[in-house]
Design an enzyme around this catalytic site. Structure first.
Site, PDB file in Angstrom:
ATOM      1  N   PHE A  26      44.047 -37.310  15.173  1.00  0.00           N
ATOM      2  CA  PHE A  26      43.218 -38.451  15.573  1.00  0.00           C
ATOM      3  C   PHE A  26      42.759 -38.221  17.021  1.00  0.00           C
ATOM      4  CE2 PHE A  26      41.717 -42.685  15.964  1.00  0.00           C
ATOM      5  CZ  PHE A  26      41.762 -43.282  14.711  1.00  0.00           C
ATOM      6  N   ALA A  60      49.015 -41.181  16.191  1.00  0.00           N
ATOM      7  CA  ALA A  60      50.115 -41.491  17.101  1.00  0.00           C
ATOM      8  C   ALA A  60      51.280 -42.174  16.377  1.00  0.00           C
ATOM      9  CB  ALA A  60      49.614 -42.391  18.219  1.00  0.00           C
ATOM     10  N   PHE A  61      50.964 -42.933  15.354  1.00  0.00           N
ATOM     11  CA  PHE A  61      52.008 -43.643  14.622  1.00  0.00           C
ATOM     12  C   PHE A  61      52.996 -42.672  13.967  1.00  0.00           C
ATOM     13  CE2 PHE A  61      53.584 -46.321  11.071  1.00  0.00           C
ATOM     14  CZ  PHE A  61      54.026 -47.404  11.807  1.00  0.00           C
ATOM     15  N   ALA A  84      46.369 -39.468  21.655  1.00  0.00           N
ATOM     16  CA  ALA A  84      45.524 -40.395  22.416  1.00  0.00           C
ATOM     17  C   ALA A  84      45.238 -41.619  21.558  1.00  0.00           C
ATOM     18  CB  ALA A  84      44.219 -39.717  22.809  1.00  0.00           C
ATOM     19  N   ILE A  86      43.100 -44.979  21.695  1.00  0.00           N
ATOM     20  CA  ILE A  86      41.997 -45.552  22.476  1.00  0.00           C
ATOM     21  C   ILE A  86      41.687 -46.929  21.907  1.00  0.00           C
ATOM     22  CG2 ILE A  86      39.602 -45.234  23.212  1.00  0.00           C
ATOM     23  CD1 ILE A  86      40.092 -42.175  22.870  1.00  0.00           C
ATOM     24  N   GLY A  89      37.525 -50.665  19.677  1.00  0.00           N
ATOM     25  CA  GLY A  89      37.542 -51.874  18.855  1.00  0.00           C
ATOM     26  C   GLY A  89      38.744 -51.923  17.936  1.00  0.00           C
ATOM     27  N   THR A  90      39.806 -51.198  18.279  1.00  0.00           N
ATOM     28  CA  THR A  90      40.962 -51.120  17.379  1.00  0.00           C
ATOM     29  C   THR A  90      41.892 -52.305  17.586  1.00  0.00           C
ATOM     30  OG1 THR A  90      40.871 -48.744  17.747  1.00  0.00           O
ATOM     31  CG2 THR A  90      42.747 -49.568  16.521  1.00  0.00           C
ATOM     32  N   HIS A  92      44.679 -52.982  16.184  1.00  0.00           N
ATOM     33  CA  HIS A  92      46.117 -52.691  16.137  1.00  0.00           C
ATOM     34  C   HIS A  92      46.545 -51.705  17.226  1.00  0.00           C
ATOM     35  CE1 HIS A  92      44.034 -49.776  13.725  1.00  0.00           C
ATOM     36  NE2 HIS A  92      45.109 -49.122  13.366  1.00  0.00           N
ATOM     37  N   ARG A 131      41.714 -38.392  31.760  1.00  0.00           N
ATOM     38  CA  ARG A 131      43.118 -37.953  31.768  1.00  0.00           C
ATOM     39  C   ARG A 131      43.340 -36.696  30.939  1.00  0.00           C
ATOM     40  NH1 ARG A 131      42.395 -42.993  32.659  1.00  0.00           N
ATOM     41  NH2 ARG A 131      43.876 -44.365  33.692  1.00  0.00           N
TER      42      ARG A 131
HETATM   43  N1  INI Z   1      45.899 -43.053  15.900  1.00  0.00           N
HETATM   44  C1  INI Z   1      45.778 -42.431  17.093  1.00  0.00           C
HETATM   45  O1  INI Z   1      46.452 -41.436  17.342  1.00  0.00           O
HETATM   46  N2  INI Z   1      44.880 -42.887  18.011  1.00  0.00           N
HETATM   47  C2  INI Z   1      44.110 -43.996  17.784  1.00  0.00           C
HETATM   48  O2  INI Z   1      43.299 -44.356  18.674  1.00  0.00           O
HETATM   49  C3  INI Z   1      44.241 -44.666  16.535  1.00  0.00           C
HETATM   50  N3  INI Z   1      43.432 -45.825  16.257  1.00  0.00           N
HETATM   51  O3  INI Z   1      42.652 -46.228  17.108  1.00  0.00           O
HETATM   52  O4  INI Z   1      43.495 -46.405  15.183  1.00  0.00           O
HETATM   53  C4  INI Z   1      45.173 -44.154  15.597  1.00  0.00           C
HETATM   54  N4  INI Z   1      45.325 -44.742  14.387  1.00  0.00           N
HETATM   55  C5  INI Z   1      45.977 -44.071  13.278  1.00  0.00           C
HETATM   56  C6  INI Z   1      47.479 -44.270  13.242  1.00  0.00           C
HETATM   57  O5  INI Z   1      48.120 -43.618  14.318  1.00  0.00           O
HETATM   58  C7  INI Z   1      48.053 -43.708  11.941  1.00  0.00           C
HETATM   59  O6  INI Z   1      47.823 -42.334  11.864  1.00  0.00           O
HETATM   60  C8  INI Z   1      47.465 -44.373  10.685  1.00  0.00           C
HETATM   61  O7  INI Z   1      47.595 -45.776  10.774  1.00  0.00           O
HETATM   62  C9  INI Z   1      48.174 -43.874   9.416  1.00  0.00           C
HETATM   63  O8  INI Z   1      49.578 -44.152   9.448  1.00  0.00           O
END
Ligand code: INI
Length: 157
Positions: A26, A60-61, A84, A86, A89-90, A92, A131
């Site tokens: 991502f 990131a999750f 990263a 960002i 408009g996210t 969550h 950054r």
């Molecule tokens: N994951 C990121 O690493 N960066 C983001 O900005 C982001 N946004 O904005 O949604 C993001 N979402 C995905 C999340 O980390 C999971 O991979 C996804 O929900 C599936 O589990």
């Protein structure tokens, strides 16, 4: 007169270390800059390139799970988490940042393996670019250096 204090500090020396780098796909246009900076930092501090394992995760999750798994294997002297988030408009954003941060810290504390925290959490793409190798340095380099220092401090305790 003050006595000399005993100081324990880590050298930035990557010689002989095995490191796993976990990086998100991502926002890869930002994250690839963090990965590049981190690898360059490790190589300039003496690591043998084949001793670096790069693991890609969706976002990131997912960083905490992979950090936890890699740390539990005890094959690596340190782990580097790069990504990263960002806001844009996210909606969550805050949840992802909180879970990723908490989970990465927990992977480090549960395993005792140093984990470098190279996750950008920015309001805008501009801030992320700053950054990731421009005005505000490169968070991947900083996280790699912090991980190296922590590995070398722990060795002395
Ligand atoms: N994951 C990121 O690493 N960066 C983001 O900005 C982001 N946004 O904005 O949604 C993001 N979402 C995905 C999340 O980390 C999971 O991979 C996804 O929900 C599936 O589990």
């Amino acid at each position: 007169m003050m006595q000399t204090v005993t100081t324990i500090a880590g050298r930035l020396d990557a010689t002989g270390l095995k490191i796993a780098v976990v990086a998100t796909r991502f926002n890869d246009f930002i994250v690839d800059r963090l990965v590049g900076g981190a690898l360059d930092c490790l190589e300039r501090h003496g690591i043998n390139a084949p001793d670096i394992t790069l693991v890609r995760v969706p976002g990131a999750f997912e960083l905490p799970l992979l950090c936890q798994k890699l740390a539990a294997q005890k094959r690596y002297d340190g782990i580097l988490a790069l990504g990263a988030v960002i806001r844009g408009g996210t909606p969550h954003f805050d949840y992802i940042c909180a879970e990723a941060t908490k989970g990465i810290a927990q992977a480090m504390l549960a395993s005792g393996t140093p984990v470098g925290f190279g996750l950008l959490t920015c309001d805008t793409i501009e801030q992320a670019i700053e950054r990731a190798g421009s005005k505000a340095g490169n968070k991947g380099v900083e996280a790699a250096a912090a991980m190296l220092e922590t590995i070398r401090v722990l060795e002395q305790l």
